[in-house]
Design an enzyme around this catalytic site. Structure first.
Site, PDB file in Angstrom:
ATOM      1  N   ASP A   1       0.842  -1.190   0.000  1.00 15.33           N
ATOM      2  CA  ASP A   1       0.000   0.000   0.000  1.00 15.33           C
ATOM      3  C   ASP A   1       0.879   1.243   0.000  1.00 15.33           C
ATOM      4  O   ASP A   1       1.874   1.303   0.750  1.00 15.33           O
ATOM      5  CB  ASP A   1      -0.873  -0.027   1.258  1.00 15.33           C
ATOM      6  N   ASP A   2       0.558   2.221  -0.841  1.00 16.03           N
ATOM      7  CA  ASP A   2       1.219   3.533  -0.797  1.00 16.03           C
ATOM      8  C   ASP A   2       2.738   3.447  -0.912  1.00 16.03           C
ATOM      9  O   ASP A   2       3.464   4.247  -0.315  1.00 16.03           O
ATOM     10  CB  ASP A   2       0.863   4.258   0.501  1.00 16.03           C
TER      11      ASP A   2
ATOM     12  N   CYS B   1      -6.364   3.336  -3.899  1.00 14.28           N
ATOM     13  CA  CYS B   1      -6.410   1.995  -3.340  1.00 14.28           C
ATOM     14  C   CYS B   1      -7.548   1.129  -3.853  1.00 14.28           C
ATOM     15  O   CYS B   1      -7.341   0.132  -4.529  1.00 14.28           O
ATOM     16  CB  CYS B   1      -6.506   2.116  -1.831  1.00 14.28           C
TER      17      CYS B   1
ATOM     18  N   ARG C   1      -7.310  -2.245  -6.494  1.00 14.00           N
ATOM     19  CA  ARG C   1      -7.612  -3.600  -6.034  1.00 14.00           C
ATOM     20  C   ARG C   1      -8.777  -4.200  -6.810  1.00 14.00           C
ATOM     21  O   ARG C   1      -8.776  -5.398  -7.119  1.00 14.00           O
ATOM     22  CB  ARG C   1      -7.878  -3.564  -4.523  1.00 14.00           C
TER      23      ARG C   1
ATOM     24  N   LYS D   1      -5.529  -6.233   3.967  1.00 13.33           N
ATOM     25  CA  LYS D   1      -6.471  -5.149   3.692  1.00 13.33           C
ATOM     26  C   LYS D   1      -7.442  -5.543   2.592  1.00 13.33           C
ATOM     27  O   LYS D   1      -7.058  -6.124   1.581  1.00 13.33           O
ATOM     28  CB  LYS D   1      -5.686  -3.895   3.295  1.00 13.33           C
TER      29      LYS D   1
ATOM     30  N   HIS E   1     -10.990  -3.319   1.717  1.00 13.74           N
ATOM     31  CA  HIS E   1     -11.393  -2.008   1.193  1.00 13.74           C
ATOM     32  C   HIS E   1     -12.119  -2.115  -0.145  1.00 13.74           C
ATOM     33  O   HIS E   1     -11.892  -1.332  -1.054  1.00 13.74           O
ATOM     34  CB  HIS E   1     -10.171  -1.087   1.074  1.00 13.74           C
TER      35      HIS E   1
ATOM     36  N   HIS F   1       0.700   1.928   4.208  1.00 15.93           N
ATOM     37  CA  HIS F   1      -0.318   2.915   4.518  1.00 15.93           C
ATOM     38  C   HIS F   1      -0.136   3.411   5.947  1.00 15.93           C
ATOM     39  O   HIS F   1       0.278   2.678   6.826  1.00 15.93           O
ATOM     40  CB  HIS F   1      -1.701   2.273   4.366  1.00 15.93           C
TER      41      HIS F   1
ATOM     42  N   ASP G   1      -0.332  -0.472  -4.755  1.00 16.22           N
ATOM     43  CA  ASP G   1      -1.633  -0.072  -5.293  1.00 16.22           C
ATOM     44  C   ASP G   1      -1.645   1.339  -5.854  1.00 16.22           C
ATOM     45  O   ASP G   1      -2.540   1.708  -6.607  1.00 16.22           O
ATOM     46  CB  ASP G   1      -2.740  -0.244  -4.248  1.00 16.22           C
ATOM     47  N   ASN G   2      -0.678   2.157  -5.467  1.00 15.72           N
ATOM     48  CA  ASN G   2      -0.543   3.511  -6.018  1.00 15.72           C
ATOM     49  C   ASN G   2       0.810   4.042  -5.596  1.00 15.72           C
ATOM     50  O   ASN G   2       1.556   3.378  -4.878  1.00 15.72           O
ATOM     51  CB  ASN G   2      -1.662   4.453  -5.545  1.00 15.72           C
TER      52      ASN G   2
ATOM     53  N   LYS H   1       0.187   9.638  -5.138  1.00 13.64           N
ATOM     54  CA  LYS H   1      -1.150   9.078  -4.990  1.00 13.64           C
ATOM     55  C   LYS H   1      -2.228  10.144  -5.220  1.00 13.64           C
ATOM     56  O   LYS H   1      -2.075  11.291  -4.819  1.00 13.64           O
ATOM     57  CB  LYS H   1      -1.242   8.518  -3.562  1.00 13.64           C
TER      58      LYS H   1
END
Length: 734
Positions: free
Chosen positions: A12-13, A50, A54, A108, A110, A203, A309-310, A370
């Site tokens: 993540d991130d 995010c 996904r 995660k 989401h 994240h 994811d980004n 992001k």
């Protein structure tokens, strides 16, 4: 040939330049080993956010086309933004399960509309509803690494250990992922498996074990300018960036390191030390997972794919934030809190995000991060490791590819056709295309010539080596709107043009030299937008059209709650932001009572109403700043009705404690109540607390003695209001 297992690792991130094998000096030896024994793709793209990434990964379709044009926290009635993946977009785990695979997910999620993320469901868009057979993790955008809100399959569960016992979420997720594989391989080893390992890292909140943070003390004292220059050199040496590529210059909203005061340097460097520790710790957990595959002779026939994811997150602002709940509440107060808590930044009271100049450097050599469709938002690492299926280890692939390509790649490798119907539902076509041929042949063609991008009004389009991109900056977060130059109106957007075949990092705008090409590609963007349900455009994080909740999922004006385990989702209890009354029905014993009446959140941001030595207390913690008062006299024995009220006033609100025969005790607090006390938090607890407390006056669970608390009635001051104003969702995290 034996069908391969598949492990999909989603960070993540995490920016393009933050892994060692992509140029960083942050220690990621296990990820680097995957890259060294596998492949790196240096033109891999995601959606800049995010939930959309996904959804695209797990469906093989463009994100708007499956209703995930934005975050699941803000569903709208528009088809591209419902946040509900339709049955016609069958997921990768659902297709693999039908083909005989075991399917597990850890981490995660989401990917469910916010009102469905509650203990009563519905569970259709929870992991088990979308094709996974086992799940362990958290359903929202983020959660504390030390006191997370956890779900196993379709049930919320307590964390297995406490922070004092050394608990950290990434270790727990890895334990569970290994357990899923071990159980399956020891019982049905002939079946292949698919593991979706969606890390909570990187994240925010950035929270790493103390011993890992110590490893990086002083490691970033040279500042982000020198650190970024060194990354560019290493990237070219590693071959992940062409030798003749220019890096984008330092933008005006990133101050030169030399201009910072000593205090600013220490605070921002410290935030990066903790981020680096968190990434290295996460790499160690990935190493444990890979070691298990290696030790059980499973790794050679397992496709391991690792992505982010980004791009990097700038949600910490220019200085970083000790408690980023408060960054968009009061920037000056947040800065003061951060600088005052330098020594506690890695501690239990921290809910940290690092300073955004480090996010800029972490996306080297690209622009922005992001939420923007510049390369800094949409180009992230892709690593593929498959000893039985990859050609020359350690090579770099430069085909333009997209996250939607991963599902068809896995299906082709597994020999599983894309079904025309799944679970009785006719399936929509895939947008992705397999990149399997590139595993063996570096020169094969890219799987696509064209790809659109859109994220909160930021728009771009790639076509045959060219890319157009707007300079659009949406109205929130206000920090970016105030500091980043660009257009705030669609009609005023400038479409820049870049030739990515010769300008790897998107540095030189050629729009003035090729106006016809720009017009042609802008029209192509609108065509793609119409085909993929991108329209209508909406660049707001607030003010998006509200989707009416399904019957039974609307926030009531009044509810009664009994004490006991479990919690009420913040999306399901009465709205509190417009004022409220909580009435507790007590049987007060002769001896003074102690215990929670109602609590939500914790000491990073929370509200608690409790008894101590028979006195009522209300404690309100706004982004790490605590406010507390208590009743003047203890409660008398016997049956009692007591109340906690909150009433709006100019500039804030007033809490009041009411008990029979006594004047109300009031507590004035500036600023509005948060719409969400904890992103991904457990919700409202009655009669007990868990995790960290709201203040140091009690220690969870601090449960009320049996028989004392009968029930708590909660009534909103906004009777009939079904949805709160989403003003606090300017800080929704992806």
């Amino acid at each position: 040939m034996t069908r391969p297992n598949v492990v999909m690792i989603v960070l993540d991130d995490t920016g393009f330049a933050q892994l060692g094998c992509f140029g960083s000096d942050i220690s990621t030896p296990n990820i680097d080993r995957l890259a060294g024994d596998g492949l790196r793709y240096n033109r891999f793209h995601v959606t800049a956010l995010c939930s959309p990434t996904r959804a695209s990964l797990l469906t093989g379709r463009n994100h708007h086309r499956v209703g995930m044009g934005y975050l699941t926290d803000i569903p709208t009635p528009d088809p591209g933004y419902t946040c509900a993946i339709p049955p016609a977009a069958g997921t990768l785990p659902a297709v693999l399960k039908q083909a005989g695979y075991s399917t597990f997910a850890a981490g995660k999620w989401h990917l469910a509309p916010r009102w469905e993320v509650n203990p009563a469901g519905p569970y259709d868009r929870w992991p088990l509803g979308l094709g996974f057979e086992r799940y362990y993790g958290f359903l929202s955008a983020e959660t504390s690494q030390r006191t997370p809100t956890l779900v196993r399959d379709n049930s919320y569960v307590p964390q297995p250990r406490t922070p004092d016992e050394g608990y950290h979420l990434m270790e727990d997720l890895t334990d569970e992922a290994i357990g899923f594989i071990r159980d399956q391989q020891q019982n049905t080893p002939e079946r292949p498996f698919f593991l979706y390992y969606a890390a909570s890292a990187m994240h925010a909140p950035i929270q790493a074990p103390e011993e890992w943070v110590r490893r990086y003390e002083g490691a970033f004292d040279q500042g982000w300018d020198e650190w970024r220059d060194a990354i560019v050199t290493r990237q070219k040496e590693l071959g992940v960036v062409p030798e003749d590529a220019d890096a984008t210059p330092r933008p005006p909203w990133v101050r030169p390191w030399e201009e910072l005061s000593e205090g600013e340097r220490r605070v921002t460097a410290r935030s990066m030390e903790i981020f680096a520790a968190y990434l290295s710790y996460t790499d160690a957990q990935i190493g444990r997972l890979i070691d298990h595959l290696r030790e059980t002779d499973t790794l050679d026939n397992t496709i391991v794919m690792l992505i982010s994811d980004n791009g990097t997150s700038a949600e910490g602002g220019p200085d970083g934030s000790f408690n980023y709940h408060g960054l968009h509440r009061d920037r000056a107060a947040n800065r003061e809190l951060t600088f005052a808590n330098l020594d506690e930044m890695a501690g239990d009271h921290s809910y940290m995000q690092y300073a955004w100049p480090w996010a800029w450097a972490g996306n080297t050599p690209f622009w922005l991060w992001k939420r923007f469709t510049a390369l800094g938002g949409v180009r992230t690492p892709l690593i593929v490791h498959w000893p039985d299926g990859v050609g020359t280890p350690g090579e770099v692939r430069d085909q333009f590819c997209h996250v939607s390509d991963l599902m068809p790649t896995v299906l082709e490798a597994a020999g599983v056709p894309v079904p025309e119907r799944l679970n009785g539902v006719e399936q929509m076509s895939l947008d992705g295309a397999s990149i399997l041929d590139s595993f063996l042949a570096p020169e094969v063609a890219a799987p696509r010539e064209t790809q659109y991008f859109e994220c909160a009004g930021s728009r771009s389009l790639y076509h045959r080596g060219w890319k157009i991109r707007t300079d659009h900056v949406g109205p929130t977060p206000l920090l970016e709107r105030e500091l980043i130059p660009g257009s705030h109106e669609y009609d005023e957007d400038h479409w820049a043009l870049f030739h990515l075949d010769t300008d790897y990092a998107e540095t030189t705008d050629l729009s003035a030299s090729h106006p016809e090409l720009v017009r042609e590609m802008v029209q192509m963007w609108w065509t793609e937008a119409g085909r993929n349900q991108v329209l209508p455009l909406n660049d707001g994080y607030t003010g998006r059209p509200q989707m009416e909740r399904p019957a039974g999922h609307r926030q009531p004006a009044r509810m009664s709650y009994r004490p006991g385990p479990g919690a009420v989702s913040e999306f399901m209890h009465p709205v509190l932001t417009e004022g409220f009354t909580m009435t507790a029905h007590l049987e007060v014993p002769d001896e003074p009572s102690n215990g929670i009446i109602a609590a939500i959140g914790d000491w990073t941001q929370g509200l608690a109403w409790y008894l101590r030595d028979g006195h009522m207390l209300v404690s309100a913690n706004y982004a790490g700043v605590g406010h507390r008062t208590r009743s003047a006299v203890p409660l008398a024995p016997g049956r009692q009705e007591v109340r906690l009220t909150y009433r709006l006033r100019e500039g804030g609100g007033t809490f009041a404690l009411h008990q029979p025969g006594e004047d109300a005790v009031e507590l004035d607090v500036d600023g509005p109540l948060p719409v969400r006390w904890q992103i991904g938090g457990p919700g409202l607890r009655i009669g007990f607390d868990a995790g960290f407390p709201v203040d140091d006056g009690y220690a969870p669970p601090y449960a009320m003695e049996p028989g004392v608390l009968q029930r708590v009635d909660v009534e909103s001051g906004a009777a009939g209001l079904l949805e709160p104003d989403d003003s606090d969702l300017a800080r929704v995290h992806e």
